[in-house]
Motif scaffolding. Structure first.
Motif, PDB file in Angstrom:
ATOM      1  N   GLU A 201       0.831  -1.209   0.000  1.00 49.37           N
ATOM      2  CA  GLU A 201       0.000   0.000   0.000  1.00 49.37           C
ATOM      3  C   GLU A 201       0.866   1.260   0.000  1.00 49.37           C
ATOM      4  O   GLU A 201       0.602   2.219  -0.735  1.00 49.37           O
ATOM      5  CB  GLU A 201      -0.919  -0.013   1.221  1.00 49.37           C
ATOM      6  CG  GLU A 201      -1.837   1.186   1.293  1.00 49.37           C
ATOM      7  CD  GLU A 201      -2.662   1.209   2.577  1.00 49.37           C
ATOM      8  OE1 GLU A 201      -3.287   2.248   2.856  1.00 49.37           O
ATOM      9  OE2 GLU A 201      -2.657   0.191   3.301  1.00 49.37           O
ATOM     10  N   VAL A 202       1.917   1.261   0.841  1.00 48.43           N
ATOM     11  CA  VAL A 202       2.821   2.416   0.890  1.00 48.43           C
ATOM     12  C   VAL A 202       3.497   2.611  -0.466  1.00 48.43           C
ATOM     13  O   VAL A 202       3.576   3.731  -0.982  1.00 48.43           O
ATOM     14  CB  VAL A 202       3.882   2.230   1.995  1.00 48.43           C
ATOM     15  CG1 VAL A 202       4.982   3.293   1.877  1.00 48.43           C
ATOM     16  CG2 VAL A 202       3.232   2.279   3.369  1.00 48.43           C
ATOM     17  N   PHE A 203       3.998   1.514  -1.029  1.00 48.28           N
ATOM     18  CA  PHE A 203       4.675   1.596  -2.328  1.00 48.28           C
ATOM     19  C   PHE A 203       3.741   2.137  -3.408  1.00 48.28           C
ATOM     20  O   PHE A 203       4.112   3.040  -4.172  1.00 48.28           O
ATOM     21  CB  PHE A 203       5.207   0.219  -2.730  1.00 48.28           C
ATOM     22  CG  PHE A 203       5.761   0.168  -4.129  1.00 48.28           C
ATOM     23  CD1 PHE A 203       6.997   0.738  -4.428  1.00 48.28           C
ATOM     24  CD2 PHE A 203       5.043  -0.425  -5.161  1.00 48.28           C
ATOM     25  CE1 PHE A 203       7.504   0.702  -5.721  1.00 48.28           C
ATOM     26  CE2 PHE A 203       5.544  -0.467  -6.454  1.00 48.28           C
ATOM     27  CZ  PHE A 203       6.776   0.097  -6.733  1.00 48.28           C
ATOM     28  N   GLU A 204       2.546   1.614  -3.477  1.00 50.22           N
ATOM     29  CA  GLU A 204       1.612   2.027  -4.541  1.00 50.22           C
ATOM     30  C   GLU A 204       1.169   3.463  -4.355  1.00 50.22           C
ATOM     31  O   GLU A 204       0.943   4.175  -5.345  1.00 50.22           O
ATOM     32  CB  GLU A 204       0.417   1.079  -4.581  1.00 50.22           C
ATOM     33  CG  GLU A 204       0.796  -0.311  -5.102  1.00 50.22           C
ATOM     34  CD  GLU A 204      -0.392  -1.253  -5.181  1.00 50.22           C
ATOM     35  OE1 GLU A 204      -1.468  -0.907  -4.635  1.00 50.22           O
ATOM     36  OE2 GLU A 204      -0.240  -2.347  -5.780  1.00 50.22           O
TER      37      GLU A 204
ATOM     38  N   ASP B 262       1.837   6.063  -7.314  1.00 53.75           N
ATOM     39  CA  ASP B 262       0.731   6.792  -7.949  1.00 53.75           C
ATOM     40  C   ASP B 262       0.970   8.298  -7.894  1.00 53.75           C
ATOM     41  O   ASP B 262       0.714   9.013  -8.870  1.00 53.75           O
ATOM     42  CB  ASP B 262      -0.598   6.447  -7.261  1.00 53.75           C
ATOM     43  CG  ASP B 262      -1.048   5.016  -7.536  1.00 53.75           C
ATOM     44  OD1 ASP B 262      -0.507   4.405  -8.480  1.00 53.75           O
ATOM     45  OD2 ASP B 262      -1.916   4.512  -6.802  1.00 53.75           O
ATOM     46  N   GLU B 263       1.457   8.768  -6.755  1.00 60.06           N
ATOM     47  CA  GLU B 263       1.700  10.209  -6.607  1.00 60.06           C
ATOM     48  C   GLU B 263       2.794  10.678  -7.560  1.00 60.06           C
ATOM     49  O   GLU B 263       2.674  11.724  -8.202  1.00 60.06           O
ATOM     50  CB  GLU B 263       2.082  10.522  -5.156  1.00 60.06           C
ATOM     51  CG  GLU B 263       2.191  12.002  -4.859  1.00 60.06           C
ATOM     52  CD  GLU B 263       2.557  12.283  -3.412  1.00 60.06           C
ATOM     53  OE1 GLU B 263       2.819  13.465  -3.083  1.00 60.06           O
ATOM     54  OE2 GLU B 263       2.607  11.323  -2.603  1.00 60.06           O
ATOM     55  N   PHE B 264       3.857   9.888  -7.663  1.00 60.27           N
ATOM     56  CA  PHE B 264       4.956  10.282  -8.543  1.00 60.27           C
ATOM     57  C   PHE B 264       4.542  10.188 -10.013  1.00 60.27           C
ATOM     58  O   PHE B 264       4.899  11.043 -10.827  1.00 60.27           O
ATOM     59  CB  PHE B 264       6.185   9.401  -8.298  1.00 60.27           C
ATOM     60  CG  PHE B 264       7.419   9.882  -9.003  1.00 60.27           C
ATOM     61  CD1 PHE B 264       8.226  10.856  -8.438  1.00 60.27           C
ATOM     62  CD2 PHE B 264       7.783   9.377 -10.254  1.00 60.27           C
ATOM     63  CE1 PHE B 264       9.366  11.310  -9.084  1.00 60.27           C
ATOM     64  CE2 PHE B 264       8.920   9.829 -10.900  1.00 60.27           C
ATOM     65  CZ  PHE B 264       9.708  10.800 -10.316  1.00 60.27           C
ATOM     66  N   THR B 265       3.778   9.163 -10.366  1.00 57.36           N
ATOM     67  CA  THR B 265       3.332   8.995 -11.752  1.00 57.36           C
ATOM     68  C   THR B 265       2.470  10.171 -12.191  1.00 57.36           C
ATOM     69  O   THR B 265       2.616  10.668 -13.313  1.00 57.36           O
ATOM     70  CB  THR B 265       2.546   7.678 -11.912  1.00 57.36           C
ATOM     71  OG1 THR B 265       3.394   6.583 -11.542  1.00 57.36           O
ATOM     72  CG2 THR B 265       2.097   7.478 -13.349  1.00 57.36           C
ATOM     73  N   SER B 266       1.583  10.640 -11.321  1.00 61.30           N
ATOM     74  CA  SER B 266       0.725  11.769 -11.687  1.00 61.30           C
ATOM     75  C   SER B 266       1.533  13.051 -11.828  1.00 61.30           C
ATOM     76  O   SER B 266       1.255  13.880 -12.699  1.00 61.30           O
ATOM     77  CB  SER B 266      -0.397  11.948 -10.666  1.00 61.30           C
ATOM     78  OG  SER B 266       0.131  12.180  -9.381  1.00 61.30           O
ATOM     79  N   PHE B 267       2.596  13.221 -10.999  1.00 56.68           N
ATOM     80  CA  PHE B 267       3.455  14.396 -11.145  1.00 56.68           C
ATOM     81  C   PHE B 267       4.273  14.299 -12.429  1.00 56.68           C
ATOM     82  O   PHE B 267       4.417  15.275 -13.168  1.00 56.68           O
ATOM     83  CB  PHE B 267       4.388  14.527  -9.940  1.00 56.68           C
ATOM     84  CG  PHE B 267       5.374  15.663 -10.059  1.00 56.68           C
ATOM     85  CD1 PHE B 267       4.973  16.977  -9.880  1.00 56.68           C
ATOM     86  CD2 PHE B 267       6.712  15.426 -10.370  1.00 56.68           C
ATOM     87  CE1 PHE B 267       5.869  18.021  -9.993  1.00 56.68           C
ATOM     88  CE2 PHE B 267       7.616  16.456 -10.488  1.00 56.68           C
ATOM     89  CZ  PHE B 267       7.193  17.767 -10.297  1.00 56.68           C
ATOM     90  N   ALA B 268       4.802  13.106 -12.726  1.00 60.08           N
ATOM     91  CA  ALA B 268       5.636  12.925 -13.925  1.00 60.08           C
ATOM     92  C   ALA B 268       4.837  13.141 -15.202  1.00 60.08           C
ATOM     93  O   ALA B 268       5.412  13.462 -16.247  1.00 60.08           O
ATOM     94  CB  ALA B 268       6.258  11.532 -13.922  1.00 60.08           C
ATOM     95  N   ALA B 269       3.514  12.985 -15.115  1.00 60.65           N
ATOM     96  CA  ALA B 269       2.675  13.201 -16.305  1.00 60.65           C
ATOM     97  C   ALA B 269       2.735  14.648 -16.769  1.00 60.65           C
ATOM     98  O   ALA B 269       2.484  14.938 -17.945  1.00 60.65           O
ATOM     99  CB  ALA B 269       1.234  12.797 -15.995  1.00 60.65           C
TER     100      ALA B 269
END
Length: 432
Positions: A167-170, A174-181
């Motif tokens: 859960e911590v990893f995901e 998810d937070e980093f993926t949305s920023f990298a977008a």
């Protein structure tokens, strides 16, 4: 450590696969430990180095071999618990050779990260699983995007301290993926690791049965970088004209340099800038003898069929695919001088490929906050580690491409003429 590992440019010129990657992370995210672990797991350290690290770990009271001590350079830095300079490390596996640019994480060393990542094929960003994404994580991701690093790996470290929580990893992923977008990050991988214990570093860990991706080392060995290089636009900046002084060799004239992009072959029609004169490549030579083709980042000597007046700073390209000779340049600049800021009207030396000129700052369009991506259009100067969009005018035309198309012919440095210090690094957005 083999001699080939210590000579990465020679390895690259002989066609061996070489990956350059930069590491970044906040203080205490475990970056030095990760690099030490990579060196240890690939058996790239000598026995006496390991013994010294074990001894230093024991004297510090550590209950484990502190692999971070392999990379934390100066004793004073180590005692303060920080790493401040860019250190280059080499290691190899049977599949690939590697150069690591170990860059500091502190905000006041943005210039060091720009230096380390400017030639990287891949950027590796560490975050502490307990802290999640912090301001510096976003700043590091933005800088790698700005520098057009084609591959990005987020390592979520210290997973053992959060009980290997999926859960911590995901949540972090998810937070980093949305920023990298919001950034230009064409290839992003996210790996859960424990650098201290070696989980998911060289081999897959049993502690992450929910993670289906590769180990970090497997990813580094197999990430595809051949297509990252620009093999379309031929750019060969002339670094040195070779005219042997021997009385027995009177007709030799070669043009030495490093291929910036494209593929050169004997028989190709070429044009020389800025003169615009054309000729044909008669041969291409390396330290090991003639070759049938040259591609980046090979260092070669090119000979032409015709005698043309060529000197250092000129560029060999294709007749119908040439860079723009430009004296007006718009660029993103990272300011690196702590003694004086960049201001409109400032005059500097500019070094672009093998060409040198003088430049004046004609305008500062905005200063960029690398944490929020906010543009301050009222900014009047750029201080140390600040980044902004600047207009320059040069005394002679630069043979330039946009940085997003060619990182070599699209990059430059600014030099203070009075001190000869490098004060800025630039990425060309537009040249005309």
């Amino acid at each position: 450590m083999s001699q080939a590992v210590l000579e990465p440019d020679a390895a690259a010129s002989r066609g061996m696969d070489l990956l350059r990657f930069a590491t970044a992370g906040s203080v205490d995210d475990g970056k030095s430990t990760l690099i030490g672990r990579l060196l240890f797991d690939t058996k790239t350290i000598f026995e006496d180095q390991l013994e010294a690290v074990e001894s230093a770990s024991a004297s510090r009271g550590d209950e484990y071999t502190n692999l971070a001590l392999l990379t934390d350079g100066l004793r004073a830095e180590r005692e303060q618990g920080i790493t401040i300079d860019v250190a280059y490390r080499y290691f190899a596996t049977p599949r690939r050779k590697f150069i690591i640019a170990d860059t500091p994480g502190h905000i006041q060393y943005t210039r060091n990260m720009v230096t380390g990542a400017s030639t990287a094929d891949l950027a590796l960003i560490l975050v502490d699983a307990r802290k999640g994404l912090v301001e510096q994580s976003r700043r590091h991701a933005f800088l790698t995007s700005l520098l057009r690093v084609p591959h990005l790996v987020l390592c979520v470290n210290k997973m053992d301290l959060v009980d290997w929580s999926q859960e911590v990893f995901e949540r972090i992923a998810d937070e980093f993926t949305s920023f990298a977008a919001k950034l230009d990050a064409p290839d992003l991988s996210i790996i859960p690791i424990s650098a201290l214990n070696g989980d998911n570093i060289a081999t897959r860990s049993e502690n992450t049965p929910w993670y289906e991706g590769p180990s970090l080392l497997h990813h580094l060995e197999h990430v595809h970088i051949a297509s990252d290089r620009n093999l379309v636009d031929v750019r060969f900046p002339v670094q040195y004209v070779i005219r042997p002084q021997s009385t027995t060799v009177t007709d030799y004239r070669g043009y030495a340099g490093q291929v910036a992009s494209g593929i050169l072959k004997p028989g190709d029609d070429v044009m020389v800038l800025p003169s615009g004169l054309t000729s044909t490549i008669s041969s291409i030579e390396t330290a090991d003898g003639p070759v049938d083709e040259a591609f980046p980042p090979m260092s070669v000597t090119v000979r032409l069929a015709d005698e043309i007046d060529i000197s250092r700073g000129d560029m060999i390209c294709r007749p119908h695919n040439a860079p723009t000779p430009a004296q007006d340049v718009e660029a993103m600049i990272c300011w690196m001088d702590e003694s004086a800021p960049l201001r409109v009207g400032g005059k500097y030396s500019i070094k672009h490929t093998t060409r040198s000129a003088r430049a004046v700052v004609r305008g500062l369009q905005y200063r960029l906050d690398v944490n929020t991506l906010h543009r301050d259009e009222a900014a009047g100067e750029l201080k140390l580690n600040e980044i902004g969009r600047v207009k320059l005018r040069t005394t002679v035309p630069l043979l330039a491409d946009e940085y997003r198309r060619n990182r070599t012919t699209g990059g430059f440095i600014l030099i203070d003429e009075s001190t000869n210090r490098t004060v800025g690094a630039g990425m060309i957005i537009e040249a005309r």
